[in-house]
Write a protein that holds these residues in place. Structure first.
Motif, PDB file in Angstrom:
ATOM      1  N   THR A  18       1.991  10.250   9.651  1.00  0.00           N
ATOM      2  CA  THR A  18       2.073   8.848   9.790  1.00  0.00           C
ATOM      3  C   THR A  18       2.707   8.069   8.673  1.00  0.00           C
ATOM      4  OG1 THR A  18      -0.028   8.667   8.786  1.00  0.00           O
ATOM      5  CG2 THR A  18      -0.018   8.488  11.068  1.00  0.00           C
ATOM      6  N   THR A  19       3.156   6.974   8.440  1.00  0.00           N
ATOM      7  CA  THR A  19       3.730   6.380   7.484  1.00  0.00           C
ATOM      8  C   THR A  19       3.057   4.891   7.137  1.00  0.00           C
ATOM      9  OG1 THR A  19       5.559   5.729   8.474  1.00  0.00           O
ATOM     10  CG2 THR A  19       5.802   7.830   7.200  1.00  0.00           C
ATOM     11  N   LYS A  20       3.066   4.705   6.015  1.00  0.00           N
ATOM     12  CA  LYS A  20       2.569   3.232   5.671  1.00  0.00           C
ATOM     13  C   LYS A  20       3.259   2.840   4.114  1.00  0.00           C
ATOM     14  CE  LYS A  20      -1.517   0.396   4.917  1.00  0.00           C
ATOM     15  NZ  LYS A  20      -3.083   0.428   4.796  1.00  0.00           N
ATOM     16  N   PRO A  21       3.931   1.819   4.124  1.00  0.00           N
ATOM     17  CA  PRO A  21       4.473   1.462   2.849  1.00  0.00           C
ATOM     18  C   PRO A  21       3.320   0.908   2.063  1.00  0.00           C
ATOM     19  CG  PRO A  21       4.852  -0.214   4.743  1.00  0.00           C
ATOM     20  CD  PRO A  21       4.075   1.005   5.320  1.00  0.00           C
ATOM     21  N   GLU A  22       3.657   1.194   0.593  1.00  0.00           N
ATOM     22  CA  GLU A  22       2.615   1.048  -0.253  1.00  0.00           C
ATOM     23  C   GLU A  22       3.319  -0.063  -1.067  1.00  0.00           C
ATOM     24  OE1 GLU A  22       1.043   4.299  -2.590  1.00  0.00           O
ATOM     25  OE2 GLU A  22       0.547   5.209  -0.695  1.00  0.00           O
ATOM     26  N   ASP A  23       2.726  -1.197  -1.498  1.00  0.00           N
ATOM     27  CA  ASP A  23       3.273  -2.330  -2.253  1.00  0.00           C
ATOM     28  C   ASP A  23       4.604  -2.761  -1.783  1.00  0.00           C
ATOM     29  OD1 ASP A  23       1.049  -2.024  -3.810  1.00  0.00           O
ATOM     30  OD2 ASP A  23       1.899  -0.628  -5.046  1.00  0.00           O
ATOM     31  N   SER A  24       4.592  -3.188  -0.461  1.00  0.00           N
ATOM     32  CA  SER A  24       5.798  -3.787   0.011  1.00  0.00           C
ATOM     33  C   SER A  24       6.320  -4.938  -0.561  1.00  0.00           C
ATOM     34  CB  SER A  24       5.668  -3.758   1.718  1.00  0.00           C
ATOM     35  OG  SER A  24       6.655  -4.667   2.100  1.00  0.00           O
ATOM     36  N   THR A  25       7.605  -4.926  -0.753  1.00  0.00           N
ATOM     37  CA  THR A  25       8.057  -5.977  -1.608  1.00  0.00           C
ATOM     38  C   THR A  25       8.178  -7.308  -0.468  1.00  0.00           C
ATOM     39  OG1 THR A  25      10.315  -5.441  -0.971  1.00  0.00           O
ATOM     40  CG2 THR A  25       9.607  -4.895  -3.164  1.00  0.00           C
ATOM     41  N   VAL A  26       8.219  -7.020   0.688  1.00  0.00           N
ATOM     42  CA  VAL A  26       8.349  -7.932   1.777  1.00  0.00           C
ATOM     43  C   VAL A  26       6.935  -8.614   1.887  1.00  0.00           C
ATOM     44  CG1 VAL A  26       8.434  -8.485   4.332  1.00  0.00           C
ATOM     45  CG2 VAL A  26      10.318  -7.211   3.148  1.00  0.00           C
ATOM     46  N   LEU A  27       5.732  -7.735   2.011  1.00  0.00           N
ATOM     47  CA  LEU A  27       4.733  -8.266   1.987  1.00  0.00           C
ATOM     48  C   LEU A  27       4.243  -9.290   0.627  1.00  0.00           C
ATOM     49  CD1 LEU A  27       2.566  -5.437   3.478  1.00  0.00           C
ATOM     50  CD2 LEU A  27       3.491  -7.586   4.629  1.00  0.00           C
ATOM     51  N   GLN A  28       4.587  -8.586  -0.500  1.00  0.00           N
ATOM     52  CA  GLN A  28       4.358  -9.549  -1.710  1.00  0.00           C
ATOM     53  C   GLN A  28       4.910 -10.794  -1.819  1.00  0.00           C
ATOM     54  OE1 GLN A  28       6.033  -7.178  -5.009  1.00  0.00           O
ATOM     55  NE2 GLN A  28       4.770  -5.312  -4.445  1.00  0.00           N
ATOM     56  N   LYS A  29       5.889 -11.160  -0.818  1.00  0.00           N
ATOM     57  CA  LYS A  29       6.313 -12.327  -0.698  1.00  0.00           C
ATOM     58  C   LYS A  29       5.543 -13.512   0.004  1.00  0.00           C
ATOM     59  CE  LYS A  29      11.231 -11.057  -1.230  1.00  0.00           C
ATOM     60  NZ  LYS A  29      11.907 -11.557  -2.412  1.00  0.00           N
ATOM     61  N   LEU A  30       4.506 -12.731   0.576  1.00  0.00           N
ATOM     62  CA  LEU A  30       3.764 -13.539   1.737  1.00  0.00           C
ATOM     63  C   LEU A  30       2.555 -13.963   0.623  1.00  0.00           C
ATOM     64  CD1 LEU A  30       4.062 -11.599   4.748  1.00  0.00           C
ATOM     65  CD2 LEU A  30       4.979 -13.719   4.223  1.00  0.00           C
ATOM     66  N   GLY A  31       2.235 -13.577  -0.357  1.00  0.00           N
ATOM     67  CA  GLY A  31       1.163 -14.042  -1.177  1.00  0.00           C
ATOM     68  C   GLY A  31       0.002 -13.189  -0.768  1.00  0.00           C
ATOM     69  N   PRO A  32      -1.245 -13.970  -0.683  1.00  0.00           N
ATOM     70  CA  PRO A  32      -2.523 -13.505  -0.032  1.00  0.00           C
ATOM     71  C   PRO A  32      -2.614 -12.942   1.006  1.00  0.00           C
ATOM     72  CG  PRO A  32      -2.799 -15.702  -1.387  1.00  0.00           C
ATOM     73  CD  PRO A  32      -1.325 -15.399  -1.147  1.00  0.00           C
ATOM     74  N   LEU A  33      -1.869 -13.245   2.097  1.00  0.00           N
ATOM     75  CA  LEU A  33      -1.647 -12.887   3.321  1.00  0.00           C
ATOM     76  C   LEU A  33      -1.113 -11.479   3.143  1.00  0.00           C
ATOM     77  CD1 LEU A  33      -1.905 -12.916   6.427  1.00  0.00           C
ATOM     78  CD2 LEU A  33       0.345 -14.243   6.505  1.00  0.00           C
ATOM     79  N   GLY A  34      -0.043 -11.428   2.369  1.00  0.00           N
ATOM     80  CA  GLY A  34       0.622 -10.056   2.402  1.00  0.00           C
ATOM     81  C   GLY A  34      -0.208  -9.143   1.764  1.00  0.00           C
ATOM     82  N   SER A  35      -1.343  -9.475   0.775  1.00  0.00           N
ATOM     83  CA  SER A  35      -2.029  -8.475   0.093  1.00  0.00           C
ATOM     84  C   SER A  35      -2.997  -8.188   1.231  1.00  0.00           C
ATOM     85  CB  SER A  35      -2.663  -9.187  -1.114  1.00  0.00           C
ATOM     86  OG  SER A  35      -1.965  -9.538  -1.917  1.00  0.00           O
ATOM     87  N   PHE A  36      -3.393  -9.026   2.111  1.00  0.00           N
ATOM     88  CA  PHE A  36      -4.572  -8.747   3.156  1.00  0.00           C
ATOM     89  C   PHE A  36      -3.835  -7.391   4.142  1.00  0.00           C
ATOM     90  CE2 PHE A  36      -5.991  -9.240   7.405  1.00  0.00           C
ATOM     91  CZ  PHE A  36      -7.443  -9.016   7.183  1.00  0.00           C
ATOM     92  N   LEU A  37      -2.478  -7.794   4.408  1.00  0.00           N
ATOM     93  CA  LEU A  37      -2.152  -7.053   5.318  1.00  0.00           C
ATOM     94  C   LEU A  37      -1.658  -5.727   4.933  1.00  0.00           C
ATOM     95  CD1 LEU A  37       0.752  -9.523   6.936  1.00  0.00           C
ATOM     96  CD2 LEU A  37      -1.512  -8.563   8.032  1.00  0.00           C
ATOM     97  N   ASN A  38      -1.459  -5.622   3.575  1.00  0.00           N
ATOM     98  CA  ASN A  38      -1.107  -4.405   2.903  1.00  0.00           C
ATOM     99  C   ASN A  38      -2.491  -3.575   3.032  1.00  0.00           C
ATOM    100  OD1 ASN A  38       0.825  -2.656   1.346  1.00  0.00           O
ATOM    101  ND2 ASN A  38      -0.574  -3.310  -0.510  1.00  0.00           N
TER     102      ASN A  38
END
Length: 97
Positions: A18-38
């Motif tokens: 499996t793979t999973k991005p860590e600290d995705s720059t795309v998710l960082q742009k989503l703020g708290p929602l991005g942190s939750f998804l990450n």
């Protein structure tokens, strides 16, 4: 990744599971929602996806050409000029050399 088997003294055959991005720059742009998804998203079954495209494409032979307590230099057996370097930041608690 999982280890499929050893090959000689300095090589192992690895399979991508499996793979999973860590600290995705795309998710960082989503703020708290991005942190939750990450933090809560499941890994992608990339090994299965790779095998559907081309049988055997989820495995690789990793050859370690140097290794000590703090540094490992490994290479893909098929692309020997591409180098992977892993450096230890610190030893865990209770580990002293």
């Amino acid at each position: 990744c999982s280890i499929v088997r050893e090959q000689g003294l300095e090589s192992i055959i690895l399979k991508v599971d499996t793979t999973k991005p860590e600290d995705s720059t795309v998710l960082q742009k989503l703020g708290p929602l991005g942190s939750f998804l990450n933090d809560n998203s499941e890994p992608f079954p990339s090994g299965d996806a790779l095998e559907q495209v081309s049988e055997g494409s989820s495995t690789v032979c990793m050859v370690t050409t140097f290794c000590d307590e703090g540094l490992r230099v490994s290479r893909n057996d098929d692309k020997y000029n591409e180098v992977y370097v892993w450096k230890r930041n610190s030893f865990g608690k209770g580990m002293e050399f």
